[in-house]
Scaffold this motif. Structure first.
Motif, PDB file in Angstrom:
ATOM      1  N   SER A   1      15.102 -26.368   6.201  1.00  0.00           N
ATOM      2  CA  SER A   1      16.447 -26.753   5.772  1.00  0.00           C
ATOM      3  C   SER A   1      16.514 -27.048   4.281  1.00  0.00           C
ATOM      4  O   SER A   1      17.603 -27.122   3.712  1.00  0.00           O
ATOM      5  CB  SER A   1      16.915 -27.987   6.550  1.00  0.00           C
ATOM      6  OG  SER A   1      15.963 -29.035   6.439  1.00  0.00           O
ATOM      7  N   VAL A   2      15.367 -27.180   3.642  1.00  0.00           N
ATOM      8  CA  VAL A   2      15.299 -27.425   2.199  1.00  0.00           C
ATOM      9  C   VAL A   2      15.036 -26.130   1.448  1.00  0.00           C
ATOM     10  O   VAL A   2      15.617 -25.883   0.383  1.00  0.00           O
ATOM     11  CB  VAL A   2      14.203 -28.465   1.883  1.00  0.00           C
ATOM     12  CG1 VAL A   2      14.007 -28.629   0.381  1.00  0.00           C
ATOM     13  CG2 VAL A   2      14.544 -29.804   2.532  1.00  0.00           C
ATOM     14  N   CYS A   3      14.167 -25.283   2.012  1.00  0.00           N
ATOM     15  CA  CYS A   3      13.742 -24.066   1.312  1.00  0.00           C
ATOM     16  C   CYS A   3      13.248 -23.037   2.319  1.00  0.00           C
ATOM     17  O   CYS A   3      12.648 -23.417   3.337  1.00  0.00           O
ATOM     18  CB  CYS A   3      12.619 -24.412   0.333  1.00  0.00           C
ATOM     19  SG  CYS A   3      11.958 -22.997  -0.585  1.00  0.00           S
ATOM     20  N   PRO A   4      13.478 -21.731   2.066  1.00  0.00           N
ATOM     21  CA  PRO A   4      12.888 -20.714   2.942  1.00  0.00           C
ATOM     22  C   PRO A   4      11.374 -20.822   3.041  1.00  0.00           C
ATOM     23  O   PRO A   4      10.781 -20.406   4.047  1.00  0.00           O
ATOM     24  CB  PRO A   4      13.317 -19.396   2.293  1.00  0.00           C
ATOM     25  CG  PRO A   4      14.568 -19.722   1.551  1.00  0.00           C
ATOM     26  CD  PRO A   4      14.365 -21.124   1.049  1.00  0.00           C
ATOM     27  N   ALA A   5      10.711 -21.351   1.990  1.00  0.00           N
ATOM     28  CA  ALA A   5       9.278 -21.650   2.060  1.00  0.00           C
ATOM     29  C   ALA A   5       9.142 -22.976   2.808  1.00  0.00           C
ATOM     30  O   ALA A   5       9.067 -24.057   2.230  1.00  0.00           O
ATOM     31  CB  ALA A   5       8.671 -21.745   0.666  1.00  0.00           C
TER      32      ALA A   5
ATOM     33  N   TRP B   1      21.358 -21.397  -0.239  1.00  0.00           N
ATOM     34  CA  TRP B   1      20.594 -21.865   0.930  1.00  0.00           C
ATOM     35  C   TRP B   1      20.910 -23.326   1.217  1.00  0.00           C
ATOM     36  O   TRP B   1      21.249 -23.697   2.345  1.00  0.00           O
ATOM     37  CB  TRP B   1      19.107 -21.666   0.669  1.00  0.00           C
ATOM     38  CG  TRP B   1      18.192 -22.024   1.796  1.00  0.00           C
ATOM     39  CD1 TRP B   1      17.613 -23.229   2.041  1.00  0.00           C
ATOM     40  CD2 TRP B   1      17.736 -21.138   2.836  1.00  0.00           C
ATOM     41  NE1 TRP B   1      16.817 -23.167   3.159  1.00  0.00           N
ATOM     42  CE2 TRP B   1      16.873 -21.903   3.671  1.00  0.00           C
ATOM     43  CE3 TRP B   1      17.963 -19.801   3.129  1.00  0.00           C
ATOM     44  CZ2 TRP B   1      16.248 -21.355   4.779  1.00  0.00           C
ATOM     45  CZ3 TRP B   1      17.337 -19.253   4.244  1.00  0.00           C
ATOM     46  CH2 TRP B   1      16.492 -20.023   5.054  1.00  0.00           C
ATOM     47  N   ARG B   2      20.813 -24.170   0.200  1.00  0.00           N
ATOM     48  CA  ARG B   2      21.068 -25.606   0.388  1.00  0.00           C
ATOM     49  C   ARG B   2      22.527 -25.863   0.771  1.00  0.00           C
ATOM     50  O   ARG B   2      22.812 -26.746   1.576  1.00  0.00           O
ATOM     51  CB  ARG B   2      20.736 -26.360  -0.897  1.00  0.00           C
ATOM     52  CG  ARG B   2      19.282 -26.285  -1.315  1.00  0.00           C
ATOM     53  CD  ARG B   2      18.506 -27.532  -0.958  1.00  0.00           C
ATOM     54  NE  ARG B   2      17.141 -27.376  -1.460  1.00  0.00           N
ATOM     55  CZ  ARG B   2      16.733 -27.843  -2.629  1.00  0.00           C
ATOM     56  NH1 ARG B   2      17.567 -28.497  -3.415  1.00  0.00           N
ATOM     57  NH2 ARG B   2      15.483 -27.658  -3.004  1.00  0.00           N
ATOM     58  N   GLU B   3      23.443 -25.108   0.183  1.00  0.00           N
ATOM     59  CA  GLU B   3      24.858 -25.306   0.491  1.00  0.00           C
ATOM     60  C   GLU B   3      25.131 -25.037   1.974  1.00  0.00           C
ATOM     61  O   GLU B   3      25.860 -25.789   2.635  1.00  0.00           O
ATOM     62  CB  GLU B   3      25.713 -24.380  -0.377  1.00  0.00           C
ATOM     63  CG  GLU B   3      27.212 -24.544  -0.166  1.00  0.00           C
ATOM     64  CD  GLU B   3      28.029 -23.610  -1.038  1.00  0.00           C
ATOM     65  OE1 GLU B   3      29.261 -23.620  -0.926  1.00  0.00           O
ATOM     66  OE2 GLU B   3      27.426 -22.845  -1.826  1.00  0.00           O
ATOM     67  N   ALA B   4      24.550 -23.958   2.501  1.00  0.00           N
ATOM     68  CA  ALA B   4      24.749 -23.640   3.920  1.00  0.00           C
ATOM     69  C   ALA B   4      24.145 -24.713   4.819  1.00  0.00           C
ATOM     70  O   ALA B   4      24.776 -25.173   5.781  1.00  0.00           O
ATOM     71  CB  ALA B   4      24.143 -22.272   4.240  1.00  0.00           C
TER      72      ALA B   4
ATOM     73  N   ALA C   1      16.533 -33.385  -1.380  1.00  0.00           N
ATOM     74  CA  ALA C   1      17.376 -32.193  -1.400  1.00  0.00           C
ATOM     75  C   ALA C   1      18.839 -32.535  -1.132  1.00  0.00           C
ATOM     76  O   ALA C   1      19.743 -31.884  -1.674  1.00  0.00           O
ATOM     77  CB  ALA C   1      16.883 -31.187  -0.365  1.00  0.00           C
ATOM     78  N   TYR C   2      19.066 -33.559  -0.305  1.00  0.00           N
ATOM     79  CA  TYR C   2      20.428 -33.939   0.088  1.00  0.00           C
ATOM     80  C   TYR C   2      20.580 -35.451  -0.085  1.00  0.00           C
ATOM     81  O   TYR C   2      20.504 -36.210   0.892  1.00  0.00           O
ATOM     82  CB  TYR C   2      20.684 -33.528   1.543  1.00  0.00           C
ATOM     83  CG  TYR C   2      20.399 -32.060   1.797  1.00  0.00           C
ATOM     84  CD1 TYR C   2      21.282 -31.079   1.381  1.00  0.00           C
ATOM     85  CD2 TYR C   2      19.233 -31.656   2.446  1.00  0.00           C
ATOM     86  CE1 TYR C   2      21.029 -29.726   1.601  1.00  0.00           C
ATOM     87  CE2 TYR C   2      18.961 -30.313   2.673  1.00  0.00           C
ATOM     88  CZ  TYR C   2      19.865 -29.355   2.244  1.00  0.00           C
ATOM     89  OH  TYR C   2      19.603 -28.027   2.447  1.00  0.00           O
ATOM     90  N   PRO C   3      20.796 -35.904  -1.317  1.00  0.00           N
ATOM     91  CA  PRO C   3      20.791 -37.353  -1.595  1.00  0.00           C
ATOM     92  C   PRO C   3      21.858 -38.135  -0.834  1.00  0.00           C
ATOM     93  O   PRO C   3      21.722 -39.353  -0.664  1.00  0.00           O
ATOM     94  CB  PRO C   3      21.046 -37.416  -3.110  1.00  0.00           C
ATOM     95  CG  PRO C   3      20.648 -36.076  -3.626  1.00  0.00           C
ATOM     96  CD  PRO C   3      20.964 -35.108  -2.529  1.00  0.00           C
ATOM     97  N   TRP C   4      22.897 -37.481  -0.384  1.00  0.00           N
ATOM     98  CA  TRP C   4      23.982 -38.152   0.321  1.00  0.00           C
ATOM     99  C   TRP C   4      23.652 -38.439   1.786  1.00  0.00           C
ATOM    100  O   TRP C   4      24.358 -39.195   2.469  1.00  0.00           O
ATOM    101  CB  TRP C   4      25.247 -37.278   0.292  1.00  0.00           C
ATOM    102  CG  TRP C   4      24.991 -35.863   0.692  1.00  0.00           C
ATOM    103  CD1 TRP C   4      24.705 -34.810  -0.130  1.00  0.00           C
ATOM    104  CD2 TRP C   4      24.938 -35.346   2.028  1.00  0.00           C
ATOM    105  NE1 TRP C   4      24.491 -33.659   0.597  1.00  0.00           N
ATOM    106  CE2 TRP C   4      24.631 -33.952   1.928  1.00  0.00           C
ATOM    107  CE3 TRP C   4      25.121 -35.901   3.290  1.00  0.00           C
ATOM    108  CZ2 TRP C   4      24.504 -33.139   3.045  1.00  0.00           C
ATOM    109  CZ3 TRP C   4      24.996 -35.081   4.411  1.00  0.00           C
ATOM    110  CH2 TRP C   4      24.692 -33.724   4.267  1.00  0.00           C
ATOM    111  N   LEU C   5      22.570 -37.810   2.314  1.00  0.00           N
ATOM    112  CA  LEU C   5      22.316 -37.865   3.742  1.00  0.00           C
ATOM    113  C   LEU C   5      22.007 -39.276   4.225  1.00  0.00           C
ATOM    114  O   LEU C   5      22.497 -39.701   5.280  1.00  0.00           O
ATOM    115  CB  LEU C   5      21.166 -36.918   4.102  1.00  0.00           C
ATOM    116  CG  LEU C   5      20.835 -36.792   5.591  1.00  0.00           C
ATOM    117  CD1 LEU C   5      22.040 -36.266   6.370  1.00  0.00           C
ATOM    118  CD2 LEU C   5      19.638 -35.879   5.796  1.00  0.00           C
TER     119      LEU C   5
END
Length: 529
Positions: free
Chosen positions: A278-282, A324-327, A352-356
């Protein structure tokens, strides 16, 4: 001829390539390989080779070649155009001694003979039973049985649309995520009565849909891609969606967006964090240099990702990291719950998603791991300290660390040896200080630990594990355990009396940490360096 080579399977579909095979040179090991495919426009596409896979079958044929056991490779990549199958291909091998081999392939192997999936097992069974050309009637009856079974499956698929069904997306590559999925499916069955499990089948580059009920599997079929899968799901009434894992799907963002739409149409949605896809394809967060990236800026990700195909399984490395991150942000925002299995995983996701964290959706829920098959072990002190490494050790899991550690032990003439319980992705260079036991069953582990006299264990993973069942198992047996200061294992081992958290992710630091721990628990003399 000193070199031997074969590609056992090669699937090419929708611009993706996945296959496996082996290359063995008697005198040296494969350092780098690639498969060159001709495209219809006259250009060539290079498919990288991930070498170092275990091949016990080849080792059995070449018992006199020490590195035969690790001569396997995997081929993963993407294509910019259609393959010209009539021109064959070339396999280029660069060896550890600096030599280069080029092997011309006049035809391409395939992933399957092209007959329906349901029939393949029957054809194989027919061959096993010795059915020859003279027994066509038997084969006709077998094929008729397949058609009847297929018709029954189609009827079940039609009925599935009339009642609510839970959907679970997951990979099918084994490991902790699949163990967790079994429990998840049982929970959803108890609530909804039917579950559709959707998995990618990498060997054929297809998707499988398996509908299960209280009585077992009700239907199972394959679709060529995500579009076909989603078209089928859209004919069903979806009660809930669980995203357990999307690694291996050809277009995971298409599934992500469908999950968001399904939630908008009234289903529940839960995301389970088993890796960092969910952060990166890697998904292991290992970058193009082979190190943990630490979730850097998107600009750094854009520079890394195009060069990092092996760590994405050759999939999605062409995607813009921002898109990727937006999706994925849309899925995380839409989820009723985001379940993570360690505080360290939550912290990495927050980068990656500081609001989470402020959203209240994230829930830290450590696995409830059944350890009843284990017991405390006692190996006693020995002249040579055995370092146990448990699991299927890929590069992300620390295969390079293990190899480098064996070389350090040899160079410094230390009274240590390493035993890997499982498999080791390796260049195949043999070492008198490194032994790979091979696969085992969970209930065998305590006896194996005592048989080999393991005094200290090492978790060599260089990527941030989201949990690590192996860490639980080692601590349940009371064994001293050293880990790198990364991911969920370090979080737990820091509170473990017989634990050692190693600051730097290097073989030298690992050796120092192992020796400190061995001295502390009485497995080595204080004078041993």
């Amino acid at each position: 001829m000193s070199s031997h080579f074969a590609i056992d399977s090669l699937a090419i579909r929708n611009g993706r390539v996945f296959g496996w095979g082996w290359f063995l040179d008697r005198g040296t090991t494969l350092a780098r390989g690639e498969l060159l495919l001709w495209l219809e426009d006259g250009s060539e596409a290079a498919i990288p080779c991930i070498e170092g896979g275990a091949r016990d079958d080849v080792a059995a044929v070449f018992p006199d070649v020490p590195h035969a056991r690790n001569c396997g490779f995997m081929l993963v990549g993407s294509l910019a155009g259609a393959v010209d199958r009539g021109r064959g291909a070339r396999f280029v091998a660069e060896l550890a001694d600096g030599s280069r081999h080029e092997i011309r392939m006049h035809s391409l192997p395939s992933a399957s003979p092209g007959i329906p999936m349901e029939a393949r097992s029957l054809f194989a069974k027919a061959r096993q039973l010795g059915i020859k050309g003279g027994s066509r009637a038997v084969l006709r009856r077998a094929i008729a049985g397949v058609r009847m079974l297929g018709e029954r499956w189609r009827r079940v698929r039609q009925r599935s649309s009339a009642r609510p069904v839970a959907v679970v997306f997951d990979h099918d590559m084994g490991g902790g995520a699949n163990v967790y999925r079994a429990r998840l499916v049982a929970e959803r069955l108890a609530r909804h009565g039917r579950v559709a499990i959707v998995t990618p089948q990498l060997a054929a580059l297809e998707c499988e849909v398996r509908v299960v009920g209280a009585s077992g599997v009700l239907a199972c079929w394959r679709e060529p891609d995500e579009d076909a899968v989603l078209a089928t799901l859209d004919r069903m009434t979806i009660a809930s969606v669980d995203v357990n894992n999307l690694v291996g799907f050809g277009d995971p963002l298409k599934l992500v967006r469908w999950c968001v739409d399904s939630k908008a149409r009234g289903s529940s949605l839960v995301f389970h964090l088993h890796d960092f896809h969910s952060v990166c394809p890697a998904f292991t967060l290992i970058d193009a240099t082979g190190r943990y990236c630490g979730v850097p800026s998107l600009d750094a990700c854009r520079a890394c990702l195009p060069r990092n195909a092996p760590n994405t399984l050759g999939l999605s490395h062409h995607v813009d990291p921002g898109q990727w991150r937006e999706a994925w942000a849309g899925l995380l925002r839409s989820s009723d719950r985001v379940i993570v299995f360690s505080e360290s995983s939550a912290q990495i996701l927050d980068r990656a998603y500081p609001w989470l964290a402020a959203s209240g959706r994230a829930e830290v829920r450590p696995h409830d791991h059944d350890l009843m098959h284990l017991r405390a072990v006692s190996t006693g002190r020995r002249d040579v300290t055995t370092v146990g490494v448990i699991g299927n050790i890929s590069r992300a899991k620390g295969a390079g660390i293990v190899g480098d550690l064996a070389r350090l032990i040899h160079d410094r003439a230390l009274p240590l040896r390493i035993v890997v319980f499982g498999t080791l992705q390796s260049s195949g260079q043999s070492s008198p200080h490194l032994l790979v036991h091979g696969p085992f069953t969970p209930d065998e582990l305590p006896d194996l630990i005592e048989r080999y006299g393991v005094g200290v264990c090492l978790m060599p993973s260089i990527c941030p594990e989201t949990y690590s069942f192996v860490t639980d198992e080692i601590m349940a047996m009371g064994l001293p355990l050293a880990v790198f200061n990364i991911g969920a294992p370090a979080e737990r081992v820091a509170r473990y009396a017989n634990g050692e958290v190693i600051a730097d992710i290097t073989a030298d630091a690992a050796l120092d940490g192992i020796m400190r721990l061995a001295r502390r628990v009485g497995q080595a003399d204080a004078t041993e360096a």
